[in-house]
Design an enzyme around this catalytic site. Structure first.
Site, PDB file in Angstrom:
ATOM      1  N   ASP A  93       0.802  -1.244   0.000  1.00  0.00           N
ATOM      2  CA  ASP A  93       0.000   0.000   0.000  1.00  0.00           C
ATOM      3  C   ASP A  93       0.832   1.291   0.000  1.00  0.00           C
ATOM      4  OD1 ASP A  93      -1.901  -1.942   0.293  1.00  0.00           O
ATOM      5  OD2 ASP A  93      -2.671  -1.242   2.206  1.00  0.00           O
ATOM      6  N   LYS A 213      -7.070  -4.962  -2.641  1.00  0.00           N
ATOM      7  CA  LYS A 213      -7.815  -5.473  -1.487  1.00  0.00           C
ATOM      8  C   LYS A 213      -8.802  -4.421  -0.986  1.00  0.00           C
ATOM      9  CE  LYS A 213      -3.947  -4.250   1.591  1.00  0.00           C
ATOM     10  NZ  LYS A 213      -4.564  -3.230   2.431  1.00  0.00           N
ATOM     11  N   CYS A 258      -1.859  -2.432   7.933  1.00  0.00           N
ATOM     12  CA  CYS A 258      -1.859  -3.428   6.861  1.00  0.00           C
ATOM     13  C   CYS A 258      -0.576  -4.257   6.806  1.00  0.00           C
ATOM     14  CB  CYS A 258      -2.127  -2.741   5.520  1.00  0.00           C
ATOM     15  SG  CYS A 258      -3.791  -2.038   5.414  1.00  0.00           S
TER      16      CYS A 258
END
Length: 341
Positions: A93, A213, A258
């Protein structure tokens, strides 16, 4: 760490090399000698208890020796992986919204800045020959349940300690349908938006994969492996299985959200895993420290981008990751691993 390849390519040759008393069995001292050659004397001295734990796990009948069957399993499932790992870099990310956009870490007031991960990640991509590189992206619909702006779209459960009227950004509430405990984030990484794109300065490795995701409007997904109800997604697993991945190096944003969830899932699934700490930044330094402890407790290695190239080439090997492999073997074969927990 240079090893005689011919010796390590044959279980018989390896047995002959380390079976000092020629009885066809490997005792702990003989196994330790092998570990000294694999990991180096300093690593063995620092982690002697891990060497013992590994041996105890491999010694299935607990007689103090690795017999021929135990030795073959040790060689095929442990030694060969230690000597010939398949290394995958997972970049989590590194997106515009976490660096310069609506959820920029520098605006969270805790002294973290996402832009700082790009240079060391790019250096890893340039210096290390990876078997695969995977980039994950938060990829949310506009109506996603995790957005504070969408709080009015769903009812809260009576279990929620915070009401809609009281809720603020970053509070945690409990939704009624679906029943879900959820932290409230500012709207970020909306599908196809500028904020959802990988940062322009991040190098994209040729032949790499991407996993998006968080696309379900009613389910959060922090881990690249699964949503927050622990339902495994096959997308990343398929990539890892295709290359035969054994070792995962995880980095990116945010360390305490994450990256944390991805590391814990990777360890749960049996991968040898290291988190590259200088290639990570978090939301809250206190939560980052908790994350570090959880990853270590789960068997993961905390390392940095200076050390990673030597791990990947085999010039350095980690007994932390080697013990995690042994534990995964034990679970696979239904052995008791409590001695090494």
């Amino acid at each position: 760490m240079v090893l005689d390849k011919k010796t390590w390519d044959s279980s018989d040759a390896l047995l002959a090399k380390f079976d000092a008393n020629h009885d066809g069995l490997i005792d702990y001292d003989e196994f330790r000698s092998m570990c000294v050659e694999l990991f180096g004397p300093d690593e063995v001295e620092r982690h002697e208890y891990r060497v013992r734990d590994i041996f105890d796990i491999l010694d299935l009948d607990e007689d103090g020796y690795l017999n021929r069957e135990e030795w073959e399993r040790c060689y095929n499932e442990w030694t060969l992986v230690v000597v010939n790992p398949v290394n995958v870099l997972i970049v989590v990310d590194v997106q515009n919204d976490f660096i310069d956009g609506s959820l920029a870490l520098r605006h969270c007031g805790k002294g973290q800045d996402g832009i700082e991960v790009i240079e060391p990640i790019n250096r890893l991509l340039a210096e290390v020959k990876w078997h695969k590189v995977v980039y994950s992206l938060d990829w949310h619909p506009d109506t996603h349940i995790g957005f504070y702006e969408n709080l009015g779209l769903r009812e809260l459960h009576s279990d929620s300690k915070i009401s809609k009227e009281e809720a603020k950004l970053f509070d945690t509430v409990v939704f009624r349908d679906p029943y879900l405990e959820q932290r409230l984030w500012p709207k970020h990484c909306v599908i196809d938006s500028w904020g959802a794109q990988l940062h322009k300065d991040l190098v994209i490795a040729p032949g790499s994969g991407k996993v998006r995701k968080g696309q379900h409007p009613d389910m959060e997904a922090y881990s690249v492996f699964s949503d927050n109800n622990c339902a495994d997604s096959r997308e990343l697993l398929n990539i890892l299985e295709e290359v035969g991945a054994t070792d995962l190096y995880v980095c990116g944003l945010a360390y305490d959200v994450c990256v944390k969830a991805t590391c814990l899932d990777g360890l749960r699934l049996g991968y040898r895993l290291a988190v590259v700490e200088d290639c990570c930044r978090g939301v809250n330094p206190v939560d980052v420290e908790d994350t570090r402890r959880l990853i270590e407790d789960g068997g993961g290695l905390l390392t940095d981008s200076q050390a990673v190239p030597r791990f990947v080439t085999g010039d350095t090997r980690s007994l932390v990751m080697a013990l995690q492999l042994a534990k995964s073997m034990a679970k696979k074969h239904g052995a008791v691993v409590s001695r090494a927990e």
